[in-house]
Design an enzyme around this catalytic site. Structure first.
Site, PDB file in Angstrom:
ATOM      1  N   ASN A 107       9.598  -8.229  22.124  1.00 36.96           N
ATOM      2  CA  ASN A 107       8.250  -7.753  22.437  1.00 36.96           C
ATOM      3  C   ASN A 107       7.459  -8.894  23.082  1.00 36.96           C
ATOM      4  O   ASN A 107       7.971 -10.005  23.232  1.00 36.96           O
ATOM      5  CB  ASN A 107       7.565  -7.220  21.174  1.00 36.96           C
ATOM      6  CG  ASN A 107       7.476  -8.293  20.105  1.00 36.96           C
ATOM      7  OD1 ASN A 107       6.789  -9.282  20.285  1.00 36.96           O
ATOM      8  ND2 ASN A 107       8.182  -8.092  19.002  1.00 36.96           N
ATOM      9  N   ASP A 148      10.698  -3.827  14.637  1.00 38.46           N
ATOM     10  CA  ASP A 148      10.888  -2.865  13.549  1.00 38.46           C
ATOM     11  C   ASP A 148      12.343  -2.417  13.447  1.00 38.46           C
ATOM     12  O   ASP A 148      12.815  -2.096  12.373  1.00 38.46           O
ATOM     13  CB  ASP A 148       9.974  -1.656  13.767  1.00 38.46           C
ATOM     14  CG  ASP A 148       8.508  -2.038  13.600  1.00 38.46           C
ATOM     15  OD1 ASP A 148       8.224  -2.884  12.734  1.00 38.46           O
ATOM     16  OD2 ASP A 148       7.655  -1.503  14.342  1.00 38.46           O
ATOM     17  N   LYS A 184      29.485  -7.921  27.050  1.00 34.87           N
ATOM     18  CA  LYS A 184      28.392  -7.393  27.859  1.00 34.87           C
ATOM     19  C   LYS A 184      28.603  -5.902  28.135  1.00 34.87           C
ATOM     20  O   LYS A 184      29.697  -5.503  28.556  1.00 34.87           O
ATOM     21  CB  LYS A 184      28.340  -8.183  29.178  1.00 34.87           C
ATOM     22  CG  LYS A 184      27.152  -7.874  30.023  1.00 34.87           C
ATOM     23  CD  LYS A 184      27.156  -8.749  31.270  1.00 34.87           C
ATOM     24  CE  LYS A 184      26.081  -8.259  32.229  1.00 34.87           C
ATOM     25  NZ  LYS A 184      26.166  -8.911  33.527  1.00 34.87           N
ATOM     26  N   ASP A 223      11.273  -5.286   6.133  1.00 36.33           N
ATOM     27  CA  ASP A 223       9.856  -5.651   6.289  1.00 36.33           C
ATOM     28  C   ASP A 223       9.636  -6.924   5.475  1.00 36.33           C
ATOM     29  O   ASP A 223       9.569  -6.887   4.244  1.00 36.33           O
ATOM     30  CB  ASP A 223       8.954  -4.512   5.801  1.00 36.33           C
ATOM     31  CG  ASP A 223       7.502  -4.762   6.173  1.00 36.33           C
ATOM     32  OD1 ASP A 223       7.019  -5.895   5.949  1.00 36.33           O
ATOM     33  OD2 ASP A 223       6.861  -3.837   6.697  1.00 36.33           O
ATOM     34  N   ILE A 224       9.547  -8.042   6.168  1.00 34.18           N
ATOM     35  CA  ILE A 224       9.506  -9.357   5.509  1.00 34.18           C
ATOM     36  C   ILE A 224       8.251  -9.473   4.638  1.00 34.18           C
ATOM     37  O   ILE A 224       8.307  -9.885   3.477  1.00 34.18           O
ATOM     38  CB  ILE A 224       9.533 -10.490   6.554  1.00 34.18           C
ATOM     39  CG1 ILE A 224      10.768 -10.347   7.448  1.00 34.18           C
ATOM     40  CG2 ILE A 224       9.511 -11.853   5.874  1.00 34.18           C
ATOM     41  CD1 ILE A 224      10.741 -11.203   8.707  1.00 34.18           C
ATOM     42  N   PHE A 271      -0.972  -8.996   9.409  1.00 29.83           N
ATOM     43  CA  PHE A 271      -1.664  -8.771  10.678  1.00 29.83           C
ATOM     44  C   PHE A 271      -1.436  -7.330  11.109  1.00 29.83           C
ATOM     45  O   PHE A 271      -0.356  -6.784  10.902  1.00 29.83           O
ATOM     46  CB  PHE A 271      -1.146  -9.728  11.765  1.00 29.83           C
ATOM     47  CG  PHE A 271      -1.974 -10.975  11.856  1.00 29.83           C
ATOM     48  CD1 PHE A 271      -1.941 -11.913  10.833  1.00 29.83           C
ATOM     49  CD2 PHE A 271      -2.804 -11.202  12.942  1.00 29.83           C
ATOM     50  CE1 PHE A 271      -2.715 -13.057  10.895  1.00 29.83           C
ATOM     51  CE2 PHE A 271      -3.581 -12.342  13.016  1.00 29.83           C
ATOM     52  CZ  PHE A 271      -3.540 -13.272  11.997  1.00 29.83           C
ATOM     53  N   LYS A 330      -2.317  -0.191   6.036  1.00 34.49           N
ATOM     54  CA  LYS A 330      -1.276  -1.224   5.928  1.00 34.49           C
ATOM     55  C   LYS A 330      -1.536  -2.119   4.719  1.00 34.49           C
ATOM     56  O   LYS A 330      -0.628  -2.475   3.981  1.00 34.49           O
ATOM     57  CB  LYS A 330      -1.315  -2.060   7.217  1.00 34.49           C
ATOM     58  CG  LYS A 330      -0.022  -2.739   7.550  1.00 34.49           C
ATOM     59  CD  LYS A 330      -0.009  -3.200   8.996  1.00 34.49           C
ATOM     60  CE  LYS A 330       0.092  -2.034   9.964  1.00 34.49           C
ATOM     61  NZ  LYS A 330       0.229  -2.469  11.352  1.00 34.49           N
ATOM     62  N   LYS A 386       1.272  -2.193   1.747  1.00 34.70           N
ATOM     63  CA  LYS A 386       2.044  -3.409   1.452  1.00 34.70           C
ATOM     64  C   LYS A 386       1.417  -4.200   0.304  1.00 34.70           C
ATOM     65  O   LYS A 386       1.868  -5.292  -0.015  1.00 34.70           O
ATOM     66  CB  LYS A 386       2.158  -4.280   2.707  1.00 34.70           C
ATOM     67  CG  LYS A 386       2.862  -3.561   3.881  1.00 34.70           C
ATOM     68  CD  LYS A 386       3.287  -4.513   4.995  1.00 34.70           C
ATOM     69  CE  LYS A 386       3.673  -3.722   6.241  1.00 34.70           C
ATOM     70  NZ  LYS A 386       4.307  -4.519   7.288  1.00 34.70           N
TER      71      LYS A 386
HETATM   72  O1  C5P Z   1       4.025  -2.520   9.391  1.00 38.81           O
HETATM   73  P1  C5P Z   1       3.561  -3.342  10.543  1.00 38.81           P
HETATM   74  O2  C5P Z   1       4.696  -3.858  11.375  1.00 38.81           O
HETATM   75  O3  C5P Z   1       2.536  -2.689  11.387  1.00 38.81           O
HETATM   76  O4  C5P Z   1       2.841  -4.590   9.832  1.00 38.81           O
HETATM   77  C1  C5P Z   1       2.495  -5.737  10.516  1.00 38.81           C
HETATM   78  C2  C5P Z   1       2.494  -6.877   9.561  1.00 38.81           C
HETATM   79  O5  C5P Z   1       3.714  -6.930   8.815  1.00 38.81           O
HETATM   80  C3  C5P Z   1       2.424  -8.205  10.268  1.00 38.81           C
HETATM   81  O6  C5P Z   1       1.783  -9.107   9.397  1.00 38.81           O
HETATM   82  C4  C5P Z   1       3.900  -8.563  10.453  1.00 38.81           C
HETATM   83  O7  C5P Z   1       4.086  -9.967  10.595  1.00 38.81           O
HETATM   84  C5  C5P Z   1       4.513  -8.045   9.183  1.00 38.81           C
HETATM   85  N1  C5P Z   1       5.906  -7.567   9.348  1.00 38.81           N
HETATM   86  C6  C5P Z   1       6.948  -8.201   8.728  1.00 38.81           C
HETATM   87  N2  C5P Z   1       8.230  -7.724   8.850  1.00 38.81           N
HETATM   88  C7  C5P Z   1       8.475  -6.618   9.584  1.00 38.81           C
HETATM   89  C8  C5P Z   1       7.416  -5.950  10.222  1.00 38.81           C
HETATM   90  C9  C5P Z   1       6.145  -6.451  10.092  1.00 38.81           C
HETATM   91  O8  C5P Z   1       6.730  -9.234   8.064  1.00 38.81           O
HETATM   92  N3  C5P Z   1       9.714  -6.170   9.690  1.00 38.81           N
END
Ligand code: C5P
Length: 396
Positions: A210, A278, A288, A305-306, A322, A336, A340
């Protein structure tokens, strides 16, 4: 940016080859808004002419105790009165030895002894001179006396040798000076951040990614370090310099980022700024992918989702998320935050794409929403740090 607006800095220059870098430093400190008064030792004038500094700062340069433009002839006292800091860069081994023992046999050493403002020094010398026990003893003494030691860095030296003793670059010294004046709101805290995009491999030469520039995450890492925290930054691929004092761990994919974050814990504060992909290709091709078919369908699986994972840990740090949204910011950001279970979400409306220098931000916490005045990313990062510090200290 005018981070040193209204400040008066006395820049001491001693006789080492790194004196040439002090010219750039004087310019940068002036550009940051400060008035700069340069004081040189006699030896420094062998390397750079006083006129160079005078032209760069627009102010007279002082060298001698005896030839002073002060009416009372008290330059060794007057110059630091009302100064916000005295920065000696470069500081030679000889000058540090003088500082350690309180010698005052020229204008600059007298100024250091007679000062009533903070003293910062940037050592610069040959690596053997630096590791010599006498120098190390003197540095320890000077540090114990409350002097801030900036650097030195490691690397190639003017003498051709390689090792520790290089003066920090002018940019790093100017940043350190700016950081010195920032309130230490996060002193003693361990901050872990993620920043930048992730790249998810499709095949050996292609990725899904991205447009995150990483600038906001890097600005926050810098603001946390300036606020006195010990900072670890887990970064996706970006073209940005590591902020001073920040430990950086480079990763590429979301899975790598997740592992790096878990390994870097424990932390007191976790700020997830990264634009983590995501989804990732379910099975990256070993070779390739060749073109041919009219249509190609990618099979994607969800990435972990970290932030949600860290926030759900039993001893979770204070977690900040964020939310970059293109519409309905308040609604999505608040959703959000609840989903979370985050104490704080930083929301921004992405209207003109990612990667700009400025940003418009609203903070969402249990007390409601707090719009911040628009500004550049470092100014906003400092405002976010203030908000985090207030929340943490209220909690403590
Ligand atoms: O759920 P969303 O992607 O909209 O949430 C954004 C927030 O979650 C940001 O703080 C991003 O760094 C964190 N995030 C994460 N791991 C992911 C997706 C988003 O830590 N796989």
């Amino acid at each position: 940016m005018n981070d040193l607006q209204g400040k008066r800095i006395v820049l001491g220059v001693t006789g080492g080859i790194a004196a040439y870098k002090a010219c750039e430093l004087a310019r940068l400190i002036g550009k940051a808004g400060a008035d700069v008064d340069v004081v040189m030792t006699e030896a420094a004038t062998q390397f750079v002419a006083p006129l160079t500094f005078q032209a760069l700062t627009g102010r007279p340069v002082q060298v001698s105790m005896w030839q002073t433009d002060r009416a009372n002839g008290m330059a060794h006292i007057d110059l630091t009165r009302g100064a916000d800091a005295l920065l000696v860069a470069p500081a030679t081994a000889d000058f540090i030895a003088k500082l350690a023992h309180g010698f005052a046999d020229d204008l600059l050493s007298s100024l250091c002894l007679a000062r009533d403002c903070p003293l910062l020094i940037a050592p610069a010398m040959n690596r053997q001179m630096w590791i010599n026990p006498a120098t190390q003893r003197n540095v320890a003494q000077v540090r114990g006396d409350g002097v801030v030691i900036l650097g030195p860095a490691s690397g190639e030296q003017a003498c051709g040798e390689v090792g520790e003793g290089r003066m920090l670059e002018a940019e790093a010294l100017c940043q350190a000076l700016i950081a010195f004046f920032q309130p230490k709101l996060l002193a003693g805290k361990r901050v872990l951040l993620t920043a930048g995009p992730t790249q998810e491999p499709l095949d050996p030469v292609r990725v899904l990614t991205n447009l995150s520039s990483g600038k906001m995450g890097y600005a926050l890492a810098r603001a946390c370090a300036e606020a006195g925290a010990s900072v670890t930054l887990v970064s996706g691929p970006v073209c940005l310099p590591t902020p001073a004092g920040v430990t950086r761990i480079d990763v590429v994919s979301a899975l790598e980022m997740r592992d790096a974050v878990i390994n870097a814990l424990p932390a007191d504060i976790f700020i997830a700024v990264a634009a983590v992909a995501d989804y990732r290709p379910a099975a990256p091709a070993a070779h390739k992918i060749k073109k041919g078919a009219e249509r190609l369908t990618l099979d994607l699986v969800a990435n972990p989702d970290i932030l949600a994972e860290v926030a759900a840990l039993p001893d979770a740090p204070f977690c900040v998320g964020f939310a970059a949204e293109s519409q309905q910011l308040a609604e999505y950001a608040e959703a959000k935050r609840r989903a979370k279970r985050l104490p704080l979400v930083v929301g921004n409306l992405v209207q003109d794409g990612l990667g700009g220098e400025a940003n418009q931000i609203t903070l969402f916490d249990a007390a409601g929403s707090h719009p911040l005045p628009p500004g550049d990313k470092l100014t906003l990062a400092r405002a976010i740090v203030r908000h985090i510090a207030e929340m943490i200290h209220a909690h403590d």
